[in-house]
Design a protein around this motif. Sequence first.
Motif, short mmCIF file in Angstrom:
data_model
loop_
_atom_site.label_atom_id
_atom_site.label_comp_id
_atom_site.label_asym_id
_atom_site.label_seq_id
_atom_site.Cartn_x
_atom_site.Cartn_y
_atom_site.Cartn_z
N ALA A 135 0.86 -1.19 0.00
CA ALA A 135 0.00 0.00 0.00
C ALA A 135 0.90 1.23 0.00
CB ALA A 135 -0.91 0.00 1.22
N PHE A 136 0.57 2.19 -0.87
CA PHE A 136 1.42 3.37 -0.98
C PHE A 136 0.57 4.61 -1.25
CE2 PHE A 136 1.12 1.56 -5.22
CZ PHE A 136 0.96 2.66 -6.06
N GLY B 102 -1.06 -1.80 -4.08
CA GLY B 102 -0.28 -2.06 -5.28
C GLY B 102 0.17 -3.49 -5.46
N ALA B 103 0.23 -3.92 -6.73
CA ALA B 103 0.78 -5.23 -7.11
C ALA B 103 1.40 -5.10 -8.49
CB ALA B 103 -0.31 -6.30 -7.11
N VAL C 161 -3.33 0.90 -14.12
CA VAL C 161 -1.88 0.70 -14.09
C VAL C 161 -1.21 2.03 -13.79
CG1 VAL C 161 0.15 0.03 -15.43
CG2 VAL C 161 -2.02 -1.18 -15.77
N HIS C 162 -0.28 2.02 -12.84
CA HIS C 162 0.46 3.23 -12.46
C HIS C 162 1.89 3.13 -12.99
CE1 HIS C 162 -2.99 3.26 -9.83
NE2 HIS C 162 -2.68 4.46 -9.38
N VAL D 273 2.52 -0.84 -11.98
CA VAL D 273 1.91 -1.35 -10.73
C VAL D 273 0.42 -1.06 -10.78
CG1 VAL D 273 1.78 -1.04 -8.22
CG2 VAL D 273 4.02 -1.13 -9.36
N VAL D 274 -0.41 -2.10 -10.64
CA VAL D 274 -1.85 -1.85 -10.51
C VAL D 274 -2.13 -1.47 -9.06
CG1 VAL D 274 -2.70 -3.25 -12.42
CG2 VAL D 274 -2.23 -4.35 -10.24
N ALA D 275 -2.98 -0.48 -8.87
CA ALA D 275 -3.19 0.01 -7.49
C ALA D 275 -4.57 0.64 -7.35
CB ALA D 275 -2.10 1.01 -7.11
#
Length: 366
Positions: free
Chosen positions: A31-32, A41-42, A67-68, A151-153
């Motif tokens: 987590a961010f 996030g993953a 997506v990030h 990163v998907v978040a």
Amino acid sequence: MSTDKSDSTPLRSSAVINEAVQSLREGGLVAFPTETVYGLGADARNPEAIKKIYAAKGRPSNHPLIVHLAAPDKYDVAKIDWAALLSPWVRDLSEDALLLVNTFWPGPLTLVFKKDKSVLNELTGGQDTVAIRAPAHPIAQELLRKFKGGVVAPSANRFGKVSPTSAADVRNEFEGMLDLMVLDGGDCDVGIESTIIDVSSGDKAILLRPGVITPSEILAKTGIKVYQPGEVHKHEAEALPKVSGSLLAHYAPTTPLRLYSPGRVLDALSEFPDIKSRVAVAVFDSETSLVLEDHPSIDVEEVIVSSNSSAFASRLYRSLRDLDQQGWDLILFPEPPAGEEWDGVRDRLQRACFGSGPSSSNHDSN
């Protein structure tokens, strides 16, 4: 690994970021903070890690993720080559889409593109589109730069509930999830999720979720007209992709939440004759104090909220979370004023009202 990397002070140490990067690479969840809300996030290229997000949130697997991506360090490049950064994810990058990217990234704008064939169906909800943004928060940027990938978040909360704007919110949501790493970046500035614009058709930019970046700002800065879904042809509207935060019930407190029209608090209270005890009423700081002597049987407490749209947005989820934990029987919020600068918070409040109440989990399928 330590279960929690957050305390009362925001952390920026390289060691902590490196540990978070390693966790993502190993298929873990981190987590961010972003400037909008905290994300869960993953690794966007790891289907098993993505499944962990859906399981942790209780989120339907056909509900797509964003997506990030990181901008390169500004000291490395004079002008960011976003086209190169997007190429592994996106098919058919239009000139308008690139103009939006160059104008608003990093920042609270998510764009929906036709996806590259390599993008996992697990993150797109099986659609042929992918949603992407570059968050502006320095911790998010550092994490993404060091991770060197997407990163998907989604927001770091249980599906349908109020989004988190602090590390403490995330810990409260996922208490007992021992392997979750939480990066503390303090409170989020923007406070509501990003604006989402669909650019996947190539010829029209269509607003799918309002946020702090408005169609007027986009037009003023880029000359690009953003259409509302109701302004496009029926066949175009039917083809619009599903995106995060588009369900009727979302962002919802467990306490019943209702909106009241200007000067109509008493009317709103009289609609709930069964509620005789404790009511929290949010009042704009520009309004005079409420007069509620007509309801002596109700314990009412006023909560002052900002009449500035940006300040209101930045505190909205914080206020809803705090009030939800205080044991009120009903929460009343003023209807946001007209004007597109209020559309983001109006959207969140309407969905929160629809999903609110003790049985709000029952609404999640709507």
